[in-house]
Design a protein around this motif. Structure first.
Motif, mmCIF file in Angstrom:
data_model
loop_
_atom_site.group_PDB
_atom_site.id
_atom_site.type_symbol
_atom_site.label_atom_id
_atom_site.label_comp_id
_atom_site.label_asym_id
_atom_site.label_seq_id
_atom_site.Cartn_x
_atom_site.Cartn_y
_atom_site.Cartn_z
ATOM 1 N N PHE A 184 0.840 -1.196 0.000
ATOM 2 C CA PHE A 184 0.000 0.000 0.000
ATOM 3 C C PHE A 184 0.880 1.252 0.000
ATOM 4 N N GLY A 185 1.927 1.250 0.823
ATOM 5 C CA GLY A 185 2.852 2.376 0.867
ATOM 6 C C GLY A 185 3.579 2.580 -0.451
ATOM 7 N N HIS A 186 3.898 1.467 -1.130
ATOM 8 C CA HIS A 186 4.548 1.565 -2.436
ATOM 9 C C HIS A 186 3.628 2.228 -3.444
ATOM 10 N N GLY A 187 2.353 1.842 -3.449
ATOM 11 C CA GLY A 187 1.401 2.482 -4.347
ATOM 12 C C GLY A 187 1.199 3.951 -4.007
ATOM 13 N N LEU A 188 1.167 4.234 -2.710
ATOM 14 C CA LEU A 188 1.007 5.609 -2.234
ATOM 15 C C LEU A 188 2.153 6.492 -2.700
ATOM 16 N N GLN A 189 3.328 5.923 -2.800
ATOM 17 C CA GLN A 189 4.500 6.686 -3.222
ATOM 18 C C GLN A 189 4.719 6.620 -4.736
ATOM 19 N N ASP A 190 4.948 5.421 -5.253
ATOM 20 C CA ASP A 190 5.482 5.316 -6.607
ATOM 21 C C ASP A 190 4.475 5.591 -7.716
ATOM 22 N N ALA A 191 3.239 5.137 -7.565
ATOM 23 C CA ALA A 191 2.255 5.437 -8.602
ATOM 24 C C ALA A 191 1.970 6.931 -8.668
ATOM 25 N N GLN A 192 2.083 7.620 -7.524
ATOM 26 C CA GLN A 192 1.879 9.061 -7.487
ATOM 27 C C GLN A 192 2.873 9.788 -8.389
ATOM 28 N N LYS A 193 4.073 9.250 -8.489
ATOM 29 C CA LYS A 193 5.107 9.927 -9.269
ATOM 30 C C LYS A 193 4.770 9.903 -10.758
ATOM 31 N N THR A 194 4.246 8.781 -11.221
ATOM 32 C CA THR A 194 3.843 8.714 -12.617
ATOM 33 C C THR A 194 2.651 9.618 -12.882
ATOM 34 N N MET A 195 1.719 9.668 -11.947
ATOM 35 C CA MET A 195 0.598 10.599 -12.091
ATOM 36 C C MET A 195 1.111 12.022 -12.257
ATOM 37 N N GLY A 196 2.108 12.382 -11.446
ATOM 38 C CA GLY A 196 2.664 13.723 -11.533
ATOM 39 C C GLY A 196 3.266 14.010 -12.891
ATOM 40 N N VAL A 197 3.965 13.037 -13.467
ATOM 41 C CA VAL A 197 4.575 13.225 -14.787
ATOM 42 C C VAL A 197 3.497 13.383 -15.859
ATOM 43 N N ILE A 198 2.441 12.580 -15.778
ATOM 44 C CA ILE A 198 1.364 12.689 -16.765
ATOM 45 C C ILE A 198 0.688 14.048 -16.660
ATOM 46 N N VAL A 199 0.433 14.510 -15.433
ATOM 47 C CA VAL A 199 -0.155 15.843 -15.259
ATOM 48 C C VAL A 199 0.790 16.910 -15.820
ATOM 49 N N LEU A 200 2.094 16.754 -15.580
ATOM 50 C CA LEU A 200 3.078 17.690 -16.129
ATOM 51 C C LEU A 200 3.000 17.723 -17.650
ATOM 52 N N ALA A 201 2.885 16.547 -18.279
ATOM 53 C CA ALA A 201 2.783 16.480 -19.733
ATOM 54 C C ALA A 201 1.492 17.146 -20.231
ATOM 55 N N LEU A 202 0.393 16.928 -19.527
ATOM 56 C CA LEU A 202 -0.878 17.529 -19.930
ATOM 57 C C LEU A 202 -0.837 19.053 -19.806
ATOM 58 N N VAL A 203 -0.190 19.538 -18.747
ATOM 59 C CA VAL A 203 -0.067 20.985 -18.557
ATOM 60 C C VAL A 203 0.808 21.598 -19.643
ATOM 61 N N VAL A 204 1.949 20.954 -19.913
ATOM 62 C CA VAL A 204 2.856 21.456 -20.958
ATOM 63 C C VAL A 204 2.170 21.435 -22.313
ATOM 64 N N GLY A 205 1.351 20.418 -22.542
ATOM 65 C CA GLY A 205 0.640 20.317 -23.811
ATOM 66 C C GLY A 205 -0.578 21.222 -23.926
ATOM 67 N N GLY A 206 -0.943 21.878 -22.827
ATOM 68 C CA GLY A 206 -2.086 22.775 -22.856
ATOM 69 C C GLY A 206 -3.425 22.076 -22.695
ATOM 70 N N HIS A 208 -4.421 20.686 -19.658
ATOM 71 C CA HIS A 208 -4.796 20.656 -18.246
ATOM 72 C C HIS A 208 -4.200 21.880 -17.565
ATOM 73 N N ALA A 209 -4.859 22.333 -16.514
ATOM 74 C CA ALA A 209 -4.346 23.453 -15.725
ATOM 75 C C ALA A 209 -4.339 23.065 -14.254
ATOM 76 N N GLY A 210 -3.310 23.499 -13.540
ATOM 77 C CA GLY A 210 -3.217 23.170 -12.124
ATOM 78 C C GLY A 210 -2.486 21.860 -11.896
ATOM 79 N N SER A 211 -2.395 21.461 -10.608
ATOM 80 C CA SER A 211 -1.656 20.247 -10.244
ATOM 81 C C SER A 211 -2.563 19.118 -9.783
ATOM 82 N N ASP A 212 -3.897 19.319 -9.828
ATOM 83 C CA ASP A 212 -4.794 18.242 -9.429
ATOM 84 C C ASP A 212 -4.744 17.120 -10.460
ATOM 85 N N VAL A 213 -5.008 15.899 -10.016
ATOM 86 C CA VAL A 213 -4.866 14.722 -10.875
ATOM 87 C C VAL A 213 -6.249 14.254 -11.336
ATOM 88 N N PRO A 214 -6.518 14.253 -12.636
ATOM 89 C CA PRO A 214 -7.802 13.738 -13.138
ATOM 90 C C PRO A 214 -7.986 12.264 -12.777
#
Length: 331
Positions: A184-206, A208-214
């Protein structure tokens, strides 16, 4: 900006999440498998389910990765930075997986983003990296080692007069719970990091706005890491479960309980993207040191430490090289 480039980055991020799953599956299940508390297949199923659950709980670590490491421009060039950062991380993951070394997927991802960002003259938030990455990188294994050592001493004192066979049976059953907590702790940590990268890509691509995760990003990342976990991390499982120290059930419980607690505090309390690999490896060494210092195979521990030290600079170097190569073919 072409939508195809954004989709490519999202897909590669999910590939990284998948490699993270099979690379780090051993973090949650190595101790319970090595003590025969769980069969390998049962442990993998348990780890996959709990990784999925942990990935859906919090967004703090995702926000740190998505907006705290680098700030690429909203352009095709910015998307190239994110893309090559991911490739650097995946490459280092595969190298260390092939060698059977439990290096950090988290730090590989962070190193990849830093390398691509620095090579492209993108803004790199060094203050956040020091506060949220470098300091926790040293603090989490130190806490894992010391707390696991103390927890194991307490267990040895509490059960000092109990029959060893009965104690082992009880702790072997308890490992199902602590292995689930670790996954559970691994999912809490590591999957979050990929979510962050995807949100970063969506923001850079225009897109998505903000840091919330769809929600669809949460489900995709959680599913990818769960599938990767189920695929198994047999090489690394052998390293953690057998080559660092020979574990018994009570030491397995102490290591997993301590490591999962550190992961929860870092993710929920500090939003710090720490390494599950560092934490559980240090906890295993901590419980081993209560037996005698020679019980820990320090040569293998030294190899693991070397992989830890090299992960950020090596993944950064690979990502920087990928960026320079990509500039020859991408806008």
């Amino acid at each position: 900006m072409e939508l195809a480039l954004v989709i490519a980055v999202v897909l590669i991020a999910l590939v990284f999440d998948y490699t993270n799953g099979f690379h780090d599956a051993a973090n949650a299940i190595a101790t319970s498998v090595s003590t025969r508390a769980l069969t390998p297949r049962t442990a993998l199923i348990l780890a996959a389910v709990m990784n999925l659950a942990g990935a859906l709980i919090s967004e703090g670590v995702a926000a740190t990765i998505g907006s705290g490491i680098i700030t690429p421009a909203q352009s095709a060039h910015g998307m190239t930075v994110v893309l090559t950062g991911l490739i650097g991380a995946i490459t280092w993951n595969l190298i260390t997986w092939r060698l059977g070394l439990p290096s950090s997927s988290s730090h590989a991802l962070i190193g990849g983003l830093i390398g691509a960002g620095a090579a492209s003259a993108t803004t790199v938030h060094w203050d956040v990296i020091v506060e949220k990455v470098v300091l926790p990188m040293f603090l989490s294994p130190l806490l894992g080692f010391v707390l696991a050592y103390l927890v194991m001493l307490a267990i040895l004192w509490i059960f000092r007069r109990a029959a060893p066979a009965r104690v082992n049976r009880g702790f072997r059953a308890g490992q199902a719970v602590t292995a689930a907590a670790m996954a559970f702790g691994h999912g809490l940590q590591d999957a979050q990091k990929t979510m962050g990268v995807i949100v970063l890509a969506l923001v850079v691509g225009g897109y998505h706005a903000g840091s919330d995760v769809p929600l669809w990003v949460k489900l995709a990342a959680a599913g990818a890491i769960a599938l990767g976990t189920y695929s198994g991390g047999w090489r690394i499982m052998r390293t953690l479960g057998r080559k660092v120290i020979k574990l018994d059930p009570s030491r397995g419980v102490a290591a997993e309980m301590t490591a999962s607690g550190v992961l929860y505090v870092m993710a929920i309390g500090l939003h710090a993207p720490v390494s599950t690999t560092h934490t559980i490896s240090a906890a295993i060494m901590g419980v081993g040191a209560t037996q005698r210092l020679s019980a820990v195979r320090w040569g293998m521990a030294g190899n693991i430490l070397l992989a830890w030290i090299l992960t950020i600079p090596m993944s950064a170097a690979v990502a920087a090289l990928c960026y320079f190569l990509a500039r020859l073919f991408l806008p």
